[in-house]
Design a protein around this motif. Structure first.
Motif, PDB file in Angstrom:
ATOM      1  N   ASN A  19      -4.154 -63.673  22.691  1.00  0.00           N
ATOM      2  CA  ASN A  19      -4.464 -63.620  21.267  1.00  0.00           C
ATOM      3  C   ASN A  19      -5.643 -64.494  20.855  1.00  0.00           C
ATOM      4  O   ASN A  19      -5.978 -64.562  19.678  1.00  0.00           O
ATOM      5  CB  ASN A  19      -3.222 -64.042  20.464  1.00  0.00           C
ATOM      6  CG  ASN A  19      -2.081 -63.060  20.600  1.00  0.00           C
ATOM      7  OD1 ASN A  19      -2.012 -62.071  19.880  1.00  0.00           O
ATOM      8  ND2 ASN A  19      -1.185 -63.319  21.541  1.00  0.00           N
TER       9      ASN A  19
ATOM     10  N   TYR B 212     -12.616 -63.967  19.745  1.00  0.00           N
ATOM     11  CA  TYR B 212     -11.583 -63.107  19.169  1.00  0.00           C
ATOM     12  C   TYR B 212     -10.319 -63.942  18.939  1.00  0.00           C
ATOM     13  O   TYR B 212      -9.909 -64.711  19.822  1.00  0.00           O
ATOM     14  CB  TYR B 212     -11.237 -61.957  20.125  1.00  0.00           C
ATOM     15  CG  TYR B 212     -12.346 -60.959  20.372  1.00  0.00           C
ATOM     16  CD1 TYR B 212     -12.296 -59.672  19.843  1.00  0.00           C
ATOM     17  CD2 TYR B 212     -13.457 -61.291  21.139  1.00  0.00           C
ATOM     18  CE1 TYR B 212     -13.310 -58.749  20.079  1.00  0.00           C
ATOM     19  CE2 TYR B 212     -14.481 -60.381  21.378  1.00  0.00           C
ATOM     20  CZ  TYR B 212     -14.399 -59.117  20.843  1.00  0.00           C
ATOM     21  OH  TYR B 212     -15.396 -58.204  21.086  1.00  0.00           O
ATOM     22  N   ARG B 213      -9.679 -63.753  17.781  1.00  0.00           N
ATOM     23  CA  ARG B 213      -8.403 -64.420  17.543  1.00  0.00           C
ATOM     24  C   ARG B 213      -7.480 -63.518  16.735  1.00  0.00           C
ATOM     25  O   ARG B 213      -7.920 -62.773  15.842  1.00  0.00           O
ATOM     26  CB  ARG B 213      -8.589 -65.753  16.828  1.00  0.00           C
ATOM     27  CG  ARG B 213      -9.020 -65.672  15.372  1.00  0.00           C
ATOM     28  CD  ARG B 213      -9.098 -67.071  14.768  1.00  0.00           C
ATOM     29  NE  ARG B 213      -9.478 -67.070  13.371  1.00  0.00           N
ATOM     30  CZ  ARG B 213      -8.619 -66.997  12.360  1.00  0.00           C
ATOM     31  NH1 ARG B 213      -7.322 -66.896  12.600  1.00  0.00           N
ATOM     32  NH2 ARG B 213      -9.053 -67.020  11.105  1.00  0.00           N
ATOM     33  N   ASN B 214      -6.208 -63.586  17.074  1.00  0.00           N
ATOM     34  CA  ASN B 214      -5.186 -62.823  16.358  1.00  0.00           C
ATOM     35  C   ASN B 214      -4.961 -63.445  14.987  1.00  0.00           C
ATOM     36  O   ASN B 214      -4.835 -64.669  14.881  1.00  0.00           O
ATOM     37  CB  ASN B 214      -3.883 -62.826  17.173  1.00  0.00           C
ATOM     38  CG  ASN B 214      -2.864 -61.833  16.627  1.00  0.00           C
ATOM     39  OD1 ASN B 214      -2.512 -61.855  15.452  1.00  0.00           O
ATOM     40  ND2 ASN B 214      -2.390 -60.961  17.495  1.00  0.00           N
ATOM     41  N   PRO B 215      -4.917 -62.665  13.915  1.00  0.00           N
ATOM     42  CA  PRO B 215      -4.734 -63.234  12.571  1.00  0.00           C
ATOM     43  C   PRO B 215      -3.443 -64.029  12.419  1.00  0.00           C
ATOM     44  O   PRO B 215      -3.349 -64.886  11.538  1.00  0.00           O
ATOM     45  CB  PRO B 215      -4.725 -61.994  11.655  1.00  0.00           C
ATOM     46  CG  PRO B 215      -5.435 -60.934  12.429  1.00  0.00           C
ATOM     47  CD  PRO B 215      -5.124 -61.196  13.866  1.00  0.00           C
ATOM     48  N   GLN B 216      -2.423 -63.753  13.280  1.00  0.00           N
ATOM     49  CA  GLN B 216      -1.152 -64.462  13.150  1.00  0.00           C
ATOM     50  C   GLN B 216      -1.220 -65.894  13.659  1.00  0.00           C
ATOM     51  O   GLN B 216      -0.343 -66.704  13.352  1.00  0.00           O
ATOM     52  CB  GLN B 216      -0.058 -63.720  13.933  1.00  0.00           C
ATOM     53  CG  GLN B 216       0.241 -62.309  13.429  1.00  0.00           C
ATOM     54  CD  GLN B 216       1.399 -61.703  14.177  1.00  0.00           C
ATOM     55  OE1 GLN B 216       2.501 -62.224  14.170  1.00  0.00           O
ATOM     56  NE2 GLN B 216       1.152 -60.592  14.847  1.00  0.00           N
TER      57      GLN B 216
ATOM     58  N   ASN C 240      -2.264 -69.689  13.959  1.00  0.00           N
ATOM     59  CA  ASN C 240      -2.769 -70.799  13.150  1.00  0.00           C
ATOM     60  C   ASN C 240      -3.380 -71.822  14.099  1.00  0.00           C
ATOM     61  O   ASN C 240      -2.693 -72.367  14.965  1.00  0.00           O
ATOM     62  CB  ASN C 240      -1.623 -71.421  12.348  1.00  0.00           C
ATOM     63  CG  ASN C 240      -2.099 -72.510  11.412  1.00  0.00           C
ATOM     64  OD1 ASN C 240      -3.299 -72.738  11.289  1.00  0.00           O
ATOM     65  ND2 ASN C 240      -1.166 -73.198  10.775  1.00  0.00           N
TER      66      ASN C 240
ATOM     67  N   TRP D  26     -16.361 -63.885  10.198  1.00  0.00           N
ATOM     68  CA  TRP D  26     -15.256 -63.171  10.831  1.00  0.00           C
ATOM     69  C   TRP D  26     -15.170 -61.740  10.305  1.00  0.00           C
ATOM     70  O   TRP D  26     -15.233 -61.500   9.100  1.00  0.00           O
ATOM     71  CB  TRP D  26     -13.934 -63.896  10.570  1.00  0.00           C
ATOM     72  CG  TRP D  26     -13.882 -65.265  11.190  1.00  0.00           C
ATOM     73  CD1 TRP D  26     -14.156 -66.453  10.575  1.00  0.00           C
ATOM     74  CD2 TRP D  26     -13.559 -65.572  12.541  1.00  0.00           C
ATOM     75  NE1 TRP D  26     -14.025 -67.477  11.457  1.00  0.00           N
ATOM     76  CE2 TRP D  26     -13.657 -66.981  12.682  1.00  0.00           C
ATOM     77  CE3 TRP D  26     -13.200 -64.811  13.656  1.00  0.00           C
ATOM     78  CZ2 TRP D  26     -13.394 -67.628  13.883  1.00  0.00           C
ATOM     79  CZ3 TRP D  26     -12.933 -65.465  14.851  1.00  0.00           C
ATOM     80  CH2 TRP D  26     -13.032 -66.849  14.962  1.00  0.00           C
TER      81      TRP D  26
ATOM     82  N   ILE E 239     -13.155 -57.743  11.232  1.00  0.00           N
ATOM     83  CA  ILE E 239     -11.958 -57.158  11.865  1.00  0.00           C
ATOM     84  C   ILE E 239     -12.388 -56.135  12.906  1.00  0.00           C
ATOM     85  O   ILE E 239     -13.253 -55.304  12.660  1.00  0.00           O
ATOM     86  CB  ILE E 239     -11.042 -56.506  10.806  1.00  0.00           C
ATOM     87  CG1 ILE E 239     -10.486 -57.580   9.862  1.00  0.00           C
ATOM     88  CG2 ILE E 239      -9.912 -55.749  11.479  1.00  0.00           C
ATOM     89  CD1 ILE E 239      -9.618 -57.024   8.756  1.00  0.00           C
TER      90      ILE E 239
ATOM     91  N   GLN F  94      -5.306 -55.501  15.896  1.00  0.00           N
ATOM     92  CA  GLN F  94      -6.371 -56.023  15.042  1.00  0.00           C
ATOM     93  C   GLN F  94      -6.668 -57.480  15.381  1.00  0.00           C
ATOM     94  O   GLN F  94      -5.767 -58.302  15.531  1.00  0.00           O
ATOM     95  CB  GLN F  94      -5.986 -55.916  13.569  1.00  0.00           C
ATOM     96  CG  GLN F  94      -6.207 -54.541  12.966  1.00  0.00           C
ATOM     97  CD  GLN F  94      -6.111 -54.573  11.448  1.00  0.00           C
ATOM     98  OE1 GLN F  94      -5.673 -55.549  10.859  1.00  0.00           O
ATOM     99  NE2 GLN F  94      -6.526 -53.492  10.805  1.00  0.00           N
TER     100      GLN F  94
ATOM    101  N   TYR G  57      -9.535 -60.838  14.441  1.00  0.00           N
ATOM    102  CA  TYR G  57     -10.695 -61.394  13.764  1.00  0.00           C
ATOM    103  C   TYR G  57     -11.743 -61.688  14.844  1.00  0.00           C
ATOM    104  O   TYR G  57     -11.450 -62.344  15.850  1.00  0.00           O
ATOM    105  CB  TYR G  57     -10.345 -62.680  13.018  1.00  0.00           C
ATOM    106  CG  TYR G  57      -9.544 -62.486  11.757  1.00  0.00           C
ATOM    107  CD1 TYR G  57      -9.691 -61.334  10.992  1.00  0.00           C
ATOM    108  CD2 TYR G  57      -8.637 -63.449  11.321  1.00  0.00           C
ATOM    109  CE1 TYR G  57      -8.966 -61.149   9.826  1.00  0.00           C
ATOM    110  CE2 TYR G  57      -7.896 -63.275  10.155  1.00  0.00           C
ATOM    111  CZ  TYR G  57      -8.068 -62.117   9.416  1.00  0.00           C
ATOM    112  OH  TYR G  57      -7.344 -61.943   8.271  1.00  0.00           O
TER     113      TYR G  57
END
Length: 619
Positions: free
Chosen positions: A160, A185-189, A191, A217, A219, A226, A228
């Motif tokens: 992620n 790339y990073r997963n929106p979930q 933190n 950023w 999508i 998905q 960012y």
């Protein structure tokens, strides 16, 4: 009047005394204490230490925590109270420490400033005991649990959070242009906090960075998920050598906060880390792009003699400003190389001139532009020619060869031939007219011999005689002194020009300071990106020139080794490389202010001055 002044002075003195006494009373009333949750612990256990201040302070300096591992901190807390018309402020700094092997340890005092005076906390003694069998078993089980949890977290984070690199071409020839792009790339979930930890070094390439001033950023869907996505670096690369060249990884340090399942197990890792009602835990992680290999083929063998490394689609134009001059008057010859290709790397052309025409190093006008499509524009070489003998001379045709990428072959270009007619000037040059090169007078042309008049007529003025006077001897001695100085300076210049490495070393500081001057201009304009680019180029260029390291071989390791070999202290070497790292990294930190730019500018200037002083001291 005197009495009034005396009373005024007495009043000011007493006010200052009262201010000093008041400040000391405030400092004396200040309490800066260090406390721990326990003073006696077993090996491997954790303690919490808190530094508390009952006032407003600044410039907190923690102790070195020798013998301990800092797991977390400092966590800062500020409190303000307003009770019965009195305002008070307090603050605290908390750390989580892990103890080491058994023994007695001391945590030294912390430091902080209150009203511009240093205040120190108390020291704390910690006793570390050997754990019991039950504690050892519990500690081992806890370590295994943390390891398992850490492995699961790393696997989850790697899916992620990742960095990718791509290039528009993977197979090129020496001198061709490549555009490489780095994306994160990073997963929106997730933190997280993110910062660059290691920027790529492009060994074997000429490089022009196009760093993003701030991450934008967007999508993007990857394998149905998905993400960012932000472009963090684009760079135009020109390989300088053949073989398999590698684009180094771009590394980022991340602290990822995940929700940990508290005491319950699940087969779904997302349930372990993203379920509800669970504790938060931070996991350190390093995200880095994979290495990317570029296959670079050599240029064809046996290039024409006038080939100097130019590659692309290029044209040449040459012209002179005038074809008729007098002896001693300058003629300007300009040669323009234009088109798309590695123009910045094109060196001045070797112009063949008659021996009676003197020339100087050309002035170079670099009108190239580098963007993500590559390098294009033109480069103009301006030669100043000074004829010394009357006559008519042929100049050229001037030749220029480049490797054409579309034709995949060497292309030789020729200018037209120039005819320059030299008339007699106001000096004492020979009136002999020479067309081209005649057999008569060839030796005298090469040696610049002038005709000598055998008789002279002088008119006597006054009765004083020049012979034997101070002026007479000055006229005899001064030309000899000037001649010796001229020969010495000329020899030194010839040595420099004959030894390219020596020339680069002698000019290293001047070139670096010129770049720092440009950086200072960008600093005043608050142009962050160009400022850091100029400082980085100044430091890397200084190392390359001063230590005679080719750009293709320049790495942090080779730079440090060369500095140490030249008796530069390791502290100076580390400071220089650290400043380069900070310039690379700080481009991605949008919250950095002007003070950070000024600090790095000052550090770069001081480091170059100190290293230069070390070189001079070693001579």
């Amino acid at each position: 009047m005197y009495k009034k002044l005396k009373n005024k002075s007495w009043l000011i003195t007493n006010i200052l005394i009262l201010i000093i006494i008041y400040s000391n009373v405030i400092v004396a009333a200040t309490q800066f204490t260090a406390t721990v949750d326990r003073n006696s612990v077993s090996e491997g256990e954790r303690i919490q230490i808190t530094f508390s201040l009952n006032a407003d302070g600044k410039g907190f300096k923690s102790p070195d925590f020798k013998g301990f591992t800092v797991l977390q901190g400092p966590s800062t807390s500020n409190q303000m109270q307003y009770v019965n018309g009195n305002f008070s402020k307090s603050m605290s700094f908390t750390y989580i420490l892990q103890v080491g092997s058994k023994g007695k340890y001391k945590i030294n005092p912390a430091q902080i400033q209150v009203n511009n005076q240093n205040v120190a906390s108390n020291a704390i003694d910690i006793t570390v005991l050997e754990p019991s069998a039950a504690q050892k078993a519990q500690s081992q089980q806890q370590k295994q649990t943390e390891k398992t949890l850490g492995d699961q977290a790393n696997k989850l984070i790697s899916q992620n959070l990742f960095v990718r690199v791509s290039a528009n071409k993977n197979t090129v020839v020496v001198g061709d242009q490549i555009t490489a792009t780095y994306k994160i790339y990073r997963n929106p979930q997730i933190n997280l906090t993110l910062e660059p930890s290691k920027a790529p070094i492009f060994n074997g390439f000429w490089a022009q960075d196009f760093d993003e001033k701030a991450a934008k950023w967007e999508i993007e869907v990857v394998n149905g998920v998905q993400f960012y996505v932000a472009t963090i670096k684009k760079v135009v690369l020109i390989p300088q050598q053949s073989g398999k060249l590698t684009l180094d990884p771009f590394e980022f340090k991340a602290n990822v906060k995940l929700e940990v399942n508290n005491g319950r197990r699940s087969n779904d890792p997302f349930d372990d880390f993203f379920g509800r009602g669970r504790q938060y835990k931070e996991f350190p992680y390093v995200a880095k792009s994979p290495s990317l290999t570029i296959n670079v083929s050599p240029l064809p063998k046996n290039p024409p003699a006038d080939f100097n490394g130019a590659v692309g689609q290029l044209t040449m134009d040459a012209w002179i400003d005038k074809s008729k001059v007098k002896t001693g008057e300058p003629v300007t010859l300009k040669v323009k190389i234009a088109g798309s290709g590695n123009l910045k790397l094109v060196e001045p052309l070797n112009i063949q001139l008659p021996p009676t025409i003197e020339s100087y190093d050309p002035k170079v006008s670099d009108n190239t532009n580098v963007d993500l499509s590559g390098m294009s524009g033109n480069k103009v070489f301006e030669y100043i020619l000074i004829p010394s003998i009357v006559g008519q001379y042929k100049l050229g045709p001037i030749g220029f060869t480049y490797y054409d990428l579309s034709k995949k072959q060497y292309v030789s270009l020729k200018s037209k031939e120039f005819i320059i007619t030299i008339a007699q000037g106001d000096g004492t040059e020979s009136s002999q007219i020479i067309s081209g090169v005649k057999k008569q007078g060839i030796k005298s042309i090469g040696k610049d011999i002038r005709f000598i008049k055998l008789t002279s007529k002088f008119n006597q003025k006054g009765k004083s005689s020049l012979f034997g006077s101070l002026t007479f001897y000055s006229m005899l001695i001064l030309p000899v002194i000037f001649f010796i100085l001229f020969v010495y300076k000329r020899k030194k210049q010839d040595d420099l020009e004959g030894n390219h490495s020596l020339l680069r070393r002698s000019a290293a500081t001047k070139v670096a300071l010129k770049r720092l001057s440009s950086a200072k201009t960008y600093l005043s304009r608050r142009d962050k990106n160009k400022f850091y680019e100029e400082v980085t180029k100044a430091l890397w260029g200084y190392i390359s020139d001063k230590l005679s390291i080719p750009t293709s071989d320049l790495t942090k390791i080779s730079a440090k080794e060369a500095l140490l070999i030249n008796n530069i202290t390791e502290n100076f070497a580390d400071s220089l490389l650290k400043t380069i790292d900070e310039c690379e990294f700080v481009r991605y930190a949008p919250n950095q202010g002007d003070s950070e730019m000024e600090r790095l500018y000052k550090e770069a200037s001081e480091i170059i001055a100190e290293i230069e002083q070390s070189f001079r001291g070693a001579k």
